[in-house]
Each structure stands twice: as C-alpha cells, then as structure tokens.
Write a protein that holds these residues in place. Sequence first.
Motif, PDB file in Angstrom:
ATOM      1  N   ASP A  69      39.183  48.916  36.391  1.00 19.52           N
ATOM      2  CA  ASP A  69      39.340  48.149  37.493  1.00 19.52           C
ATOM      3  C   ASP A  69      40.321  47.230  38.149  1.00 19.52           C
ATOM      4  O   ASP A  69      41.624  47.337  38.985  1.00 19.52           O
ATOM      5  N   ALA A  70      40.846  46.278  37.109  1.00 20.43           N
ATOM      6  CA  ALA A  70      41.685  45.761  36.831  1.00 20.43           C
ATOM      7  C   ALA A  70      42.930  46.076  36.589  1.00 20.43           C
ATOM      8  O   ALA A  70      44.275  45.854  36.655  1.00 20.43           O
ATOM      9  N   GLY A  71      43.369  47.139  35.279  1.00 17.93           N
ATOM     10  CA  GLY A  71      44.918  48.046  35.722  1.00 17.93           C
ATOM     11  C   GLY A  71      45.814  47.364  34.757  1.00 17.93           C
ATOM     12  O   GLY A  71      44.872  46.406  34.172  1.00 17.93           O
ATOM     13  N   ASP A  72      47.206  47.060  35.219  1.00 19.54           N
ATOM     14  CA  ASP A  72      47.469  46.397  34.325  1.00 19.54           C
ATOM     15  C   ASP A  72      47.674  44.675  34.509  1.00 19.54           C
ATOM     16  O   ASP A  72      48.212  43.940  33.384  1.00 19.54           O
ATOM     17  N   ARG A  73      46.902  44.117  35.208  1.00 20.49           N
ATOM     18  CA  ARG A  73      46.672  42.884  35.399  1.00 20.49           C
ATOM     19  C   ARG A  73      45.303  42.155  34.263  1.00 20.49           C
ATOM     20  O   ARG A  73      45.983  41.061  34.122  1.00 20.49           O
ATOM     21  N   ALA A  74      45.320  42.955  33.823  1.00 17.51           N
ATOM     22  CA  ALA A  74      44.879  42.638  31.884  1.00 17.51           C
ATOM     23  C   ALA A  74      45.535  42.063  31.797  1.00 17.51           C
ATOM     24  O   ALA A  74      44.857  41.806  30.354  1.00 17.51           O
ATOM     25  N   ARG A  75      46.020  42.481  31.272  1.00 18.45           N
ATOM     26  CA  ARG A  75      47.588  42.201  30.530  1.00 18.45           C
ATOM     27  C   ARG A  75      48.145  40.608  30.214  1.00 18.45           C
ATOM     28  O   ARG A  75      48.177  39.735  31.495  1.00 18.45           O
ATOM     29  N   GLY A  76      47.277  39.890  28.613  1.00 16.56           N
ATOM     30  CA  GLY A  76      47.728  37.923  29.020  1.00 16.56           C
ATOM     31  C   GLY A  76      46.537  37.850  29.745  1.00 16.56           C
ATOM     32  O   GLY A  76      46.539  36.493  29.838  1.00 16.56           O
ATOM     33  N   GLY A  77      45.366  38.909  30.531  1.00 22.21           N
ATOM     34  CA  GLY A  77      44.201  37.484  30.995  1.00 22.21           C
ATOM     35  C   GLY A  77      42.838  37.699  30.084  1.00 22.21           C
ATOM     36  O   GLY A  77      42.964  37.393  28.541  1.00 22.21           O
ATOM     37  N   THR A  78      41.926  36.359  30.338  1.00 24.11           N
ATOM     38  CA  THR A  78      40.294  36.723  30.173  1.00 24.11           C
ATOM     39  C   THR A  78      39.295  37.646  30.556  1.00 24.11           C
ATOM     40  O   THR A  78      39.977  38.298  31.397  1.00 24.11           O
TER      41      THR A  78
END
Length: 369
Positions: A69-78
């Motif tokens: 669901d997050a896709g590339d937005r997960a990189r560097g995330g929590t």
Amino acid sequence: MSEQIPPGGEPSDDRHMRRAVALAARGLGGTSPNPVVGCVILDASGEVAGEGFHAFAGGPHAEVVALRDAGDRARGGTAYVTLEPCNHTGRTGPCAGALLDAGVARVVVAVSDPNPVAAGGAGTLRAHGVRVDTGVLTEEAERGNAAWLTSVRRRRPYVTWKFAATLDGRSAAEDGTSQWITSPEAREDVQRLRAESDAIVAGIGTVLADDPRLTIRTAPRERPPLLRVVVDPGARTPASARVLDGEAPTLVAVAAGVDVPPHLGDAVRLPRAEGGIDLHALMAELRGRQIVSVLLEGGPRLAGSFIKEGLVDRVVGYLAPALLGAGAAALGPAGAATIGEIHRLGFEEVTPIGPDLRVILRPAPAKER
C-alpha cells in the motif's frame, strides 16, 4: 493531556500503534493457526503511507500488505506492527526481510514473538541498522491477539465461555425451556463470537435438550470451516442430531472404552476423568488439529468442569433484564466448595446489547483471588 511516551519512543507512537491494533482485529476468525497482526507504515515525513492486516492463513502478512500500500513512500519511514515481524520462511517469506528490502528506517513493535520458529525479526532488523523500539501498547495488542498468544505460551487453545442468563443467573426455566432468554440482538452478537472462533464446544446435555446446529450463519469466505465439538462421554449423540448434518465438520469426543455406534465411527476416544472425559486431553486433541480458539457453549455442568480445571480464559455473559427465581443455573459445580475457593474474575467490558447487557470478564491474577 500529553501522550505517554515509552522509553526510546516518539509522541505519536501510541496513536499509530492503536490503529495497527484495530487493523489486526479485522483478521479475527480467519488467520488461524496464525496470529492476527496489523501494520501501519509512515513515510519519512511522518505521514501515513500504507496500512494492512493479516486476513487469512496462507495469505500475505500485515507488513507485506502495508508495504504494498505504501509503495516507494516506505523508504526511510516507520513501520508500526502489533507483533514482532517474522524471521522465517513458511507459506510466505520473512517480514523482517520485506521491511529491509523496502528501506524502512524504524520499526515499532507492540509484542515480541513468543514462537521460537518465527521469532528473531527484531534482531535481524537491528543487525542491518534499522532502529527497533518495542513495548508500545503491549497490553492492548496482547488482548487483541490473546487466542494465538495463549496457544503458543500455554500450548492449548484459548477458551471463551459464553452463557446467556436472566439477571438472577438462570439459563433455563423450571420446566426446562430456555429459548429465548436473551434478545435477537444478543443472539446476533453470539454469531460474531462464533465467527471469531475456530471451534464450538458443547456437551451432550445441550445436544439432547436443544439439538443445536452450532454453525455460523454468515462467515467470511476465506475463513477455515468452524469445527463443532460434542463432549459425549457415553457416545449418546443420536444419528438424527443436527450437529451431525455435514454442514460443518464435527468431532465427537467419547470416553475410552465406550462402545461407539456406527454413526459416530469417527469419534475420538479420550481418557476418562471425574464426570466424563479428561478436558486437558481434549485441549491437546484440539491443539493437534491446529485449533487456536474455542467457544464453549456447553451446558452448566460442562462449563463448571472447564472452570474447575482452569481452562477458561475469558467469560462472555449475556444478561437479560428478567427474573425466574427457579430453574437451571448458568454454571454447574466448578470446584468452589467455600468462599475461599471462589473463582474471581475482573471486568473488562460492560456493553448494552439491545435490551440486554453483555459482560466480558477474565480470570483475576492469582494475587487478587
């Protein structure tokens, strides 16, 4: 009022983990023998990027769903996960590896995995430079995953005893009639309880008196079939009993040495115990069949035996605003001959259900009994 921040945690951790716990609950009844798990992914700026939960055994785990669901937005995330990410390959790959591949920088865990086969995800993540914080909303997450945690920690299914009674504790009138003490709304709520369980257990007395089907009216397509269990020490279940109708699988448990009629040829024979069969042996049998959660709907005698043996983990009672003054009690002998032996419980929830009251209780810790 400011949020309580766990050691090493962030101010918003409770809020996001509470959402993950709510997501996990959507999997109740469908994931067995796996746990229910929820996951929330934030991007590097702290915005929610993805959510997911484990919906059914063999399907993608919560972390994988949320990462998709997050896709590339997960990189560097929590990532907020209600249970420590798994570290092994079963029917699906390890979630710890999936989080690493996605480039997640921090993982927040509510409950450490007690299963030695799958545990170790937190250590793997830390070894690869991911910050891992644990212990956020542990109590809430454990309560939501109580069935699976009990099955792993205590090596037996988690047992909920459900009963319906008048305000004075009667489950049937003096003439034996019992339908219906509680309202349609309460009976509908019982269907929800059944849908969240792997097996329903009833005694032969209930089968002979009420001839119940012990099925779920509406169940998610993905969930495994509900197992109906009849505790029948003397093999008295008649061939005409609706619990044998083939609508769902049925296990009849009889006492060792009893002659079993042909229509009960698949019955399991268990060791005898006072008043019937050894309930600990029954729990072992069910665990061997990958049953994680049991809903006990048997009569007062069977319920009393389960409580006496310390096998009830949760009580769900539906109390009708009515009085009988005579008739069968909701609970039979439970091993408490004096006040000093009383079975103490703690209220977890009290909720109106239609005109009735639903009470949810759990055994009090030993020091409070």
